[in-house]
Each structure stands twice: as C-alpha cells, then as structure tokens.
Scaffold this active site. Structure first.
Site, mmCIF file in Angstrom:
data_model
loop_
_atom_site.group_PDB
_atom_site.id
_atom_site.type_symbol
_atom_site.label_atom_id
_atom_site.label_comp_id
_atom_site.label_asym_id
_atom_site.label_seq_id
_atom_site.Cartn_x
_atom_site.Cartn_y
_atom_site.Cartn_z
ATOM 1 N N ARG A 121 -31.499 43.018 11.379
ATOM 2 C CA ARG A 121 -31.147 43.506 12.634
ATOM 3 C C ARG A 121 -29.375 43.379 13.412
ATOM 4 O O ARG A 121 -29.390 43.781 14.493
ATOM 5 C CB ARG A 121 -32.000 43.916 13.947
ATOM 6 C CG ARG A 121 -32.303 42.272 14.158
ATOM 7 C CD ARG A 121 -33.164 41.894 14.937
ATOM 8 N NE ARG A 121 -33.436 41.957 16.177
ATOM 9 C CZ ARG A 121 -34.001 40.998 16.961
ATOM 10 N NH1 ARG A 121 -35.255 40.829 16.443
ATOM 11 N NH2 ARG A 121 -34.279 41.162 18.441
ATOM 12 N N ARG A 160 -37.030 34.371 26.704
ATOM 13 C CA ARG A 160 -36.801 33.800 25.232
ATOM 14 C C ARG A 160 -36.390 32.295 25.528
ATOM 15 O O ARG A 160 -35.099 31.927 25.615
ATOM 16 C CB ARG A 160 -35.497 34.635 24.690
ATOM 17 C CG ARG A 160 -36.185 36.170 24.747
ATOM 18 C CD ARG A 160 -34.743 36.705 24.039
ATOM 19 N NE ARG A 160 -35.110 38.557 22.748
ATOM 20 C CZ ARG A 160 -35.207 39.351 23.377
ATOM 21 N NH1 ARG A 160 -35.389 39.283 24.778
ATOM 22 N NH2 ARG A 160 -35.429 40.515 22.918
ATOM 23 N N GLU A 183 -44.540 40.781 15.269
ATOM 24 C CA GLU A 183 -43.547 40.843 14.929
ATOM 25 C C GLU A 183 -43.476 41.060 13.356
ATOM 26 O O GLU A 183 -42.255 41.289 12.910
ATOM 27 C CB GLU A 183 -42.804 40.341 15.128
ATOM 28 C CG GLU A 183 -43.206 39.091 15.338
ATOM 29 C CD GLU A 183 -41.542 38.289 16.495
ATOM 30 O OE1 GLU A 183 -40.958 39.147 17.089
ATOM 31 O OE2 GLU A 183 -41.904 37.407 17.141
ATOM 32 N N ASN A 202 -38.413 44.851 17.485
ATOM 33 C CA ASN A 202 -37.074 44.393 17.174
ATOM 34 C C ASN A 202 -37.215 44.062 15.579
ATOM 35 O O ASN A 202 -36.545 44.803 14.707
ATOM 36 C CB ASN A 202 -36.238 43.363 17.561
ATOM 37 C CG ASN A 202 -36.620 44.021 19.509
ATOM 38 O OD1 ASN A 202 -36.520 45.193 19.958
ATOM 39 N ND2 ASN A 202 -35.674 43.284 19.960
ATOM 40 N N HIS A 236 -29.077 40.147 18.446
ATOM 41 C CA HIS A 236 -29.588 39.201 19.768
ATOM 42 C C HIS A 236 -28.232 39.207 20.577
ATOM 43 O O HIS A 236 -28.223 39.470 21.935
ATOM 44 C CB HIS A 236 -30.079 37.824 19.660
ATOM 45 C CG HIS A 236 -31.347 37.809 19.119
ATOM 46 N ND1 HIS A 236 -31.708 37.870 17.811
ATOM 47 C CD2 HIS A 236 -32.429 37.400 20.387
ATOM 48 C CE1 HIS A 236 -32.832 37.654 18.008
ATOM 49 N NE2 HIS A 236 -34.100 37.467 18.763
ATOM 50 N N CYS A 251 -43.215 44.179 23.566
ATOM 51 C CA CYS A 251 -42.033 43.407 24.098
ATOM 52 C C CYS A 251 -40.799 44.101 23.571
ATOM 53 O O CYS A 251 -39.328 42.957 24.262
ATOM 54 C CB CYS A 251 -42.405 41.843 24.790
ATOM 55 S SG CYS A 251 -42.371 40.274 23.264
ATOM 56 N N ARG A 300 -41.792 32.016 25.694
ATOM 57 C CA ARG A 300 -42.282 31.612 23.910
ATOM 58 C C ARG A 300 -41.958 30.915 23.354
ATOM 59 O O ARG A 300 -40.676 30.414 23.654
ATOM 60 C CB ARG A 300 -41.366 33.033 23.537
ATOM 61 C CG ARG A 300 -41.243 33.275 22.015
ATOM 62 C CD ARG A 300 -40.518 34.431 21.478
ATOM 63 N NE ARG A 300 -39.408 34.145 21.598
ATOM 64 C CZ ARG A 300 -37.971 35.112 21.229
ATOM 65 N NH1 ARG A 300 -38.935 35.924 20.656
ATOM 66 N NH2 ARG A 300 -36.963 35.064 21.093
HETATM 67 C C1 PEP Z 1 -38.431 41.473 19.164
HETATM 68 O O1 PEP Z 1 -38.063 40.884 18.259
HETATM 69 O O2 PEP Z 1 -39.330 42.392 19.149
HETATM 70 C C2 PEP Z 1 -38.698 40.784 19.905
HETATM 71 C C3 PEP Z 1 -38.986 40.638 20.996
HETATM 72 O O3 PEP Z 1 -38.342 39.437 19.918
HETATM 73 P P1 PEP Z 1 -36.519 39.007 19.762
HETATM 74 O O4 PEP Z 1 -35.852 40.372 19.968
HETATM 75 O O5 PEP Z 1 -35.756 37.798 20.779
HETATM 76 O O6 PEP Z 1 -37.241 38.923 18.061
HETATM 77 MG MG MG Z 2 -38.668 38.707 17.743
#
Ligand code: PEP
Ligand code: MG
Length: 584
Positions: free
Chosen positions: A479, A307, A445, A468, A200, A516, A344
C-alpha cells in the site's frame, strides 16, 4: 514557466504557497528557521563543522598505514579538495543569512542542487564525483549534529509562515512520524514523490486536514525551493509557477470549498440515521490523544481506532513507559467522556518504524509481510504487557477497549488473550484498578482472518475491518508503493465479496462489526457499505460530516435489495452497471 505535475490525491483541499524542499538527507536532519538576529551564529556553526571535518580528514590521511592502498590516500585527497572549495560553503551561508535556514538544512539544500547538476553531466568520471560531494556533505552534517547535543524539540521547527508566506512541503518521501512533526507547524500542503492513497503518511496528512498529493514522481527534482505552487488535493494536481489567471481560478475554488465546509458544519448536530430510520454510529480514527477533542466536536460516538503506535515513533525519545502510556490513554478516555475508545495495540513494521528505544527491532518490520503489529508484540512480550497494563489502567476511568491488529492464527489469538489475562493478574497483585471485563476486539485485515471468521467471532467482543490492509494483502500490493498504487482497488470483486461476507457473518452472530479502514471515510463508498448492512463506521474526523451527509440521504432497505447484483458482477462493465443502479 508554468507546468503541472500529477499524482495521487490523498487529502483534499487547495493549497497555494511557496515550495519548501525537504531533501532526503534533510529529513534526517532538523530543519527550522533560526531566530532573527542569530543568523551569524548559525553561519559560524557551519564554518566550525567544516573546520572539524577538515581536521578529521587530515588525521585520517596522516594515520593511514604505510601499506594502505594508494586509492585510499587519493580518495581522502579528493574529499579534502571538495571541502576546501569555498563554493561548497558559500551558498549555504547565503541561505542561512537571507532565508534563516538552520545550517544542516541550508547545506542539504545546496547538496541537492549540486547533485541535480551532476545528474545532467555525461562524463562518467565527473558523474562519480557527485558521490564524493554527498559523502563530504554528510560528514559535515554529522559534525553539525554532534555540535547540537540535544535533539531538536518541535518548538524549534518554525514554519516559514512565521515570516508571512504560506508554505508547501515538497519531499521525496516523508515517514509517518516526520509527518507528525509537521503537525504543529503551519504548512499548507504536502507533495511527495512516493506514497500511495492508504500509506500511513497519507493517512496522517489527511488527519492534519492539509491538502496533499503523493506519488508525484520526480516532484522533488522538478520543483525548486521557493517556487510558487498550487496544490489541488482533490484532483491530484500540482501546478508549478502558476500564472495570475490560474491563481485567480484556484483562489475562487478555494473559497468555494471553504463555503461548502462551512455548510457541512450544520450537520454536526443532526442525528445519524438513514431515510428509513436505521441508526448509524460514526466513530473517529485518531493518531494522537489530542485528536479526540476534534472527534467529539464533530459528533463522533467514540474512537473506533486509536493508532497507539504513533506514541512509539519519536526518533528522539525512548519508548514510553507504562505510566506515560497510561497518561496518554487516560487523556483520550477523559476527552471522550465515557464513550468507547478502541486502543489498538502497537502496529509497527511495514511503513512505520519504531522510535529510538526500539531501534534494535525497528529494522525487522520493513516488509508489509514481515514482523508487523501483533506478530511483533508477541515477540516482545514485556513491551506488549507494559502496553496492556497501561490500557487496562485507563479502563478504570472510562470505556477503554483493547483492539488487536493483524491476527490470522488461532495460536496468536490464544497467546494474545493469555497475555491480556496475565497483565490483569499483574495489576491485580499490584492492587491497581482496571476494568476486569474490558472488551477485547480484533481487526480483520488479513484475508485468512476473513476466511475463518468464526474463529474470531467466538473469541472476541467486537471486530473491526481494516480495509487498508485487507486490500493490500488480498490484492498482493504494497500500500505504500506508488508503482502499484493503480492496482489498489476497493471495488475489486474479491474485496466486496470479503467485506459483505464478514459483515453478514458478524451481524448474524450479533458481534459488533465496524469498518475502520479508509473505505469507511470515503463518502463515495458509504452507500455501498450501508447496502452490505454496515452500521458502524470509523474514519478520520475530517470525513465524519461528509459521510454523515451520505447517510442522511440513503435508504438502507432499498440499498440492501440491490446489493446482490453488485456482488455477483465480476466483469468490470457488469459491476459498473450494478453499482450505478445501487447508487442511483
Ligand atoms: C487498516 O489496515 O485498514 C487500518 C485501519 O489500520 P492501518 O491503516 O493503521 O494499518
Ligand atoms: Mg491495518
């Protein structure tokens, strides 16, 4: 001496400037430049904090019970001696007077230097003293923080550019909310020791449109405060102390990329369609309400991902109440002039911690597999209902929509939908306006969600793929962990299989489907996603025109005809060939 460090490029562009080192301890303290003329007062504060700690140590020493172990007294003596050594205060005083650093920042800078020197010492006993120095310095920082009764406001955090030099932040790691604090200030780049492409922190750096390289191991140890740096956010290179000819080359590159960016602006008003006239919708991902202004300017047709948790991450403030949240959501809705806005619901946990108001629960989500996102919201129904009511109230002014992160289980979906209905009832009985038909969407996700998509198709108005996390969980790699960053692979056949299958199922069922995650904003993947039949992309606004340029050059009919080979290729070589053919 010139040398180069390598890391993971996460936000493109080239930055040239002087290093501003933010130590680990310094991230816990405020760092800002004191106003000219106030250096002596700041230096005085440091001396007072030293005095206070001296007093504390004396009191502790004298208050020791008779039967206290001898080591205890010896330990306090050592700390007393460290504190009494004028050398500890000398350099920070100098930094305050000459560089206008605030006291805590100056002290942590010196602490870092000392710790570095100690790290080189062989003698185990002396090495151990580093810990004592750290503890003493931390006591002084605590005393300084106590002196400063009110939390520092962002406006106190002046950037060194105020004194005429471009600055590049160098830190071991920066939490996403700290990154946001830098947003207001004119730093020209970021370098961190830790982090991955879709951490993030990296996402926020990209959103600030500032070149950034993360995962540059030991950068914060090898770069010194004030070093000249060239940061190449395209190639993931940080050049320390570049010589004149290298600087010249990079300045040329910088100019070139500025020219390209200007050229790209011409696409702003072009219709987003492929060569074979397939309409594509480009949405924006935003972290703060004001980002919506840029999204609109660059031609986004809505906010695909707001977000919202970034409203909850200020360490100095309580969690925002319903009215404040409503104001923020409404601001985005107003700025988007009737276009859809997917808000979200709060996604804390993993690499995002809650601010002060949530401190009792913020610890729980430290693992990406822990109590994150909707899992956390469902354990805090009052906080969740407050957020839902705020979003619902914003829906009376435009197309606010609710989007739920990290769902996997039918019972989570049912409980979420039940709470949305409850929030509506609460507003109804209060007589407050909202859109009763507000659209509710789910993020796909977690691999489990992707594998039971009909469960989601039947219950939601729209779906959005968070690549992601989908990649993180499918490939079992954190990640935010740079040690496994090399395994983060959007082209892994398992990921391509899941993506193609989700898009295909949703399209057949006529449920709107978007991507997204960061994949949507990567122009090198645009044609691949088009080939899978994707028509809705949501990305950070800085990527919008780059992706649009790819779309304008693409022929979806042809791409679709070539995708099956890519999806069937499991061997790297075969996949590379099939991709080459697809993108030819
Ligand atoms: C994702 O997980 O791809 C996403 C868009 O949300 P975040 O990156 O905030 O977890
Ligand atoms: Mg996510």
């Amino acid at each position: 001496m010139t040398f180069a460090l390598h890391g993971i490029p996460v936000s493109k562009g080239i930055a040239i400037g002087k290093a501003v080192l933010i130590s680990r301890a310094a991230l816990e303290v405020s760092h800002y430049l004191v106003e000219p003329g106030k250096e002596e007062a700041e230096a005085q504060k440091l001396l007072e904090a030293f005095d206070q700690v001296r007093l504390e140590l004396d009191q502790l020493r004298h208050g020791l019970p008779k039967d206290a172990p001898q080591e205890m007294a010896a330990f306090l003596d050592v700390h007393g001696m460290i504190l009494a050594d004028p050398a500890l205060a000398q350099k920070p005083m100098q930094l305050i007077r000459t560089q206008r650093m605030n006291a805590a920042w100056a002290l942590t800078t010196e602490l870092n230097d000392l710790l570095e020197q100690f790290a080189e010492i062989e003698d185990a006993y002396l090495k151990e003293r580093a810990n004592d120095i750290r503890q003493v310095a931390e006591r002084v920082i605590k005393a300084l923080n106590a002196q400063k009764k009110e939390a520092l406001s962002d406006s106190d955090l002046l950037s060194p550019s105020d004194v005429g030099v471009d600055s590049i932040i160098v830190a071991h790691d920066i939490a996403p909310h700290d990154m946001l604090r830098f947003k207001e200030h004119a730093f020209t780049g970021f370098v961190t020791d830790l982090g991955g492409k879709t951490s993030h922190t990296a996402i926020v750096a990209r959103s600030m449109e500032i070149p950034a390289v993360v995962g540059v191991r030991h950068a914060s140890e090898m770069i010194r405060h004030g070093d000249w740096l060239v940061l190449d956010g395209e190639r993931g290179i940080v050049v320390v102390a570049p010589d004149e000819s290298l600087l010249e080359d990079y300045r040329k590159l910088q100019n070139q990329s500025l020219k390209e960016a200007r050229k790209l602006q011409q696409l702003k008003h072009a219709k987003t369609e492929t060569l074979d006239r397939v309409d594509i919708e480009l949405f924006a991902n935003i972290e703060l309400p004001e980002d919506a202004t840029q999204a609109i300017k660059l031609g986004a047709v809505g906010v695909g991902l707001f977000r919202s948790e970034f409203l909850f991450m200020d360490r100095h403030q309580a969690l925002p109440d319903e009215d404040r949240q409503y104001e923020e959501y409404r601001r985005v809705v107003d700025l988007m002039h009737g276009l859809p806005v997917n808000i979200r619901t709060i996604d804390v946990g993993a690499d995002k911690a809650l601010g002060a108001g949530g401190s009792d629960v913020s610890q729980t989500g430290t693992s990406p597999l822990g109590l994150r996102a909707i899992r956390w919201s469902l354990t805090e129904p009052e906080i969740f209902l407050t957020q839902l009511r705020a979003i619902l109230r914003a829906s009376a002014h435009g197309q606010a929509r609710i989007m739920i992160p990290m769902l996997a289980h039918a019972k989570e979906i049912d409980e979420t939908l039940r709470l949305i209905e409850k929030a509506k009832m609460q507003l109804h009985s209060r007589g407050q306006a909202f859109n009763p038909n507000i659209q509710v969407g789910a993020m796909i996700e977690i691999p489990a969600a992707a594998l039971v998509l009909p469960l989601f198709i039947d219950r939601f108005d729209f779906l959005s793929i968070g690549t992601n996390d989908l990649i993180q969980y499918t490939l079992a790699i954190d990640r935010a962990d740079h040690a496994v960053a090399h395994l983060y692979d959007p082209l892994h056949p398992a990921i391509l299989y899941l993506l193609a299958s989700i898009i295909d199922q949703a399209k057949r069922a006529n449920v709107p489907i978007a991507v997204c995650g960061e994949m949507a904003g990567d122009p090198s993947l645009t044609r691949l996603l088009l080939a899978m039949g994707l028509t809705d992309f949501s990305m950070h606004f800085s990527q919008l025109l780059l992706v649009k340029r790819e779309i304008l050059k693409a022929d979806v009919g042809m791409l679709k005809a070539r995708i099956s080979r890519v999806l069937k290729a499991y061997e790297p070589e075969a996949q590379a060939k099939a991709l080459e053919r697809l993108l030819a």
